[in-house]
Design an enzyme around this catalytic site. Structure first.
Site, short mmCIF file in Angstrom:
data_model
loop_
_atom_site.label_atom_id
_atom_site.label_comp_id
_atom_site.label_asym_id
_atom_site.label_seq_id
_atom_site.Cartn_x
_atom_site.Cartn_y
_atom_site.Cartn_z
CG HIS A 120 -3.32 -0.90 -6.79
ND1 HIS A 120 -3.71 -0.28 -5.63
CD2 HIS A 120 -3.29 -2.22 -6.50
CE1 HIS A 120 -3.91 -1.18 -4.68
NE2 HIS A 120 -3.66 -2.38 -5.20
CD GLU A 158 -3.03 3.10 -5.28
OE1 GLU A 158 -4.10 2.49 -5.53
OE2 GLU A 158 -2.03 2.54 -4.84
NE ARG A 179 -4.24 -1.48 0.25
CZ ARG A 179 -4.36 -2.53 -0.57
NH1 ARG A 179 -3.44 -2.79 -1.47
NH2 ARG A 179 -5.44 -3.29 -0.53
C1 8YV Z 1 -6.79 -5.11 -5.75
C2 8YV Z 1 -5.16 -5.32 -3.77
O1 8YV Z 1 -6.39 -4.34 -6.81
O2 8YV Z 1 -5.77 -7.40 -2.89
C3 8YV Z 1 -5.41 -6.26 -2.65
O3 8YV Z 1 -5.26 -5.87 -1.49
O4 8YV Z 1 -4.63 -4.28 -3.56
C4 8YV Z 1 -5.53 -5.67 -5.16
O5 8YV Z 1 -5.55 -7.03 -5.35
C5 8YV Z 1 -7.71 -4.30 -4.86
O6 8YV Z 1 -7.96 -4.86 -3.65
C6 8YV Z 1 -9.13 -4.08 -5.39
O7 8YV Z 1 -9.31 -4.02 -6.65
#
Ligand code: 8YV
Length: 318
Positions: free
Chosen positions: A282, A264, A235
């Site tokens: 992302h 973001e 993150r």
């Molecule tokens: C996704 C993520 O892009 O799983 C996660 O924590 O950051 C990613 O897999 C996001 O959660 C939602 O689209």
């Protein structure tokens, strides 16, 4: 759709097959299409037992307050830092996420970023596209093999990254303040700055949220040093982004591969012109196969909860 069906509030547009399954099985209410959520909730809020959201959309407490009979949130993604766990626990609302199914994709993204920054792949491609090859040779990059891959967060994804990096003949080290894991033989560090000092590539893969906010700060970046690279597939909040921009601009670190950012989809403009930085939108889990598996798991959680009151992959709250 059966006569005795549930009302489900969906926070934002989801994976197409998940949307289809939701619409075929439940009465779906689309929050993002509501001109005034508070007004809608005043009339219909009490019908909602379940919310479907994602790690990116989250669900804010003020909105959840409008849903007096909410029992469950099923979230798309493994990270759940965009929902307030303590608030959910206090209200007895259950939460599910999508662990395991995305381990390989996120780990592959981390490796892709390591290869990109070490071999200057994005920069090299820009060089060719700009017609510069005719004018001279492209500068040399760095090997991965023999280098130290420092992992901040040796959870399921961290371990998958370690396996892939080992296959590239890298040495593996990791940070865990509470002491070493007994089931791995990798080099352990209690101190993040010491790990950074020992690492050629420092990979951030800890959960987001208040506990890890700015864990990678100016001191850690200084310890990483001018010939080493930061990779973030966790993150944006885990890294002090202002300190990272400063470290990249003054050469305190060698470069960075970033899939995530603090705000973001905003990316600090200073990074856009830097050749030693690779920027991704992302996409850690963003493959057809993995996103389908995540969509299926969200639906399985929702169906199982609404039918039997049991989540398949519950998150332990508080
Ligand atoms: C996704 C993520 O892009 O799983 C996660 O924590 O950051 C990613 O897999 C996001 O959660 C939602 O689209």
């Amino acid at each position: 759709m059966t006569g005795n069906t549930s009302d489900v509030l969906v926070w934002g547009p989801m994976h197409p097959t998940l949307m289809q399954s939701l619409e075929e099985n439940y009465r779906v209410h689309k929050r993002w299409e509501m001109p005034d959520f508070k007004q809608w909730a005043g009339v219909h809020g009490d019908t909602i037992r379940a919310v479907v959201t994602s790690g990116v959309y989250g669900a804010d407490n003020a909105s959840l307050e409008q849903l007096a009979n909410l029992e469950v949130i099923t979230s798309f993604g493994v990270g759940h830092d965009q929902v307030d766990s303590a608030y959910l626990a206090a209200r007895g609302i259950q939460l599910s996420n999508t662990p395991q199914v995305l381990n390989n994709s996120v780990a592959e993204t981390a490796l892709a970023l390591m290869l990109c920054v070490s071999r200057r792949i994005s920069e090299a491609e820009r060089f060719v596209r700009a017609g510069k090859w005719q004018q001279g040779k492209f500068p040399l990059g760095n090997d991965l093999h023999g280098k130290t891959c420092g992992i901040v967060g040796l959870g399921q994804i961290g371990k998958t990254i370690a396996g892939l990096a080992s296959a590239f003949s890298m040495k593996i080290a990791y940070y865990r303040p509470g002491g070493p894991y007994t089931d791995v033989a990798y080099t352990h560090y209690c101190d993040l700055e010491a790990l950074a000092r020992a690492s050629d590539y420092l990979i951030v893969i800890v959960p987001g949220g208040p506990q890890t906010r700015h864990l990678v700060d100016r001191q850690v970046l200084r310890a990483l040093g001018p010939t080493s690279f930061l990779i973030n597939v966790a993150r944006g909040t885990v890294v002090d982004e202002a300190a990272l921009v400063a470290a990249l601009l003054d050469g305190s670190i060698g470069g960075a591969g970033l899939d995530v950012f603090e705000d973001e989809p905003k990316v600090p403009s200073e990074l856009l012109d830097l050749d030693n930085v690779v920027l991704l939108p992302h996409i850690g889990s963003g493959t057809h196969e993995t996103r389908q598996a995540m969509a299926d798991l969200v639906f399985d959680n929702l169906r199982s909860y609404l039918a039997d009151g049991v989540l398949v992959t519950p998150v332990a709250l508080g």
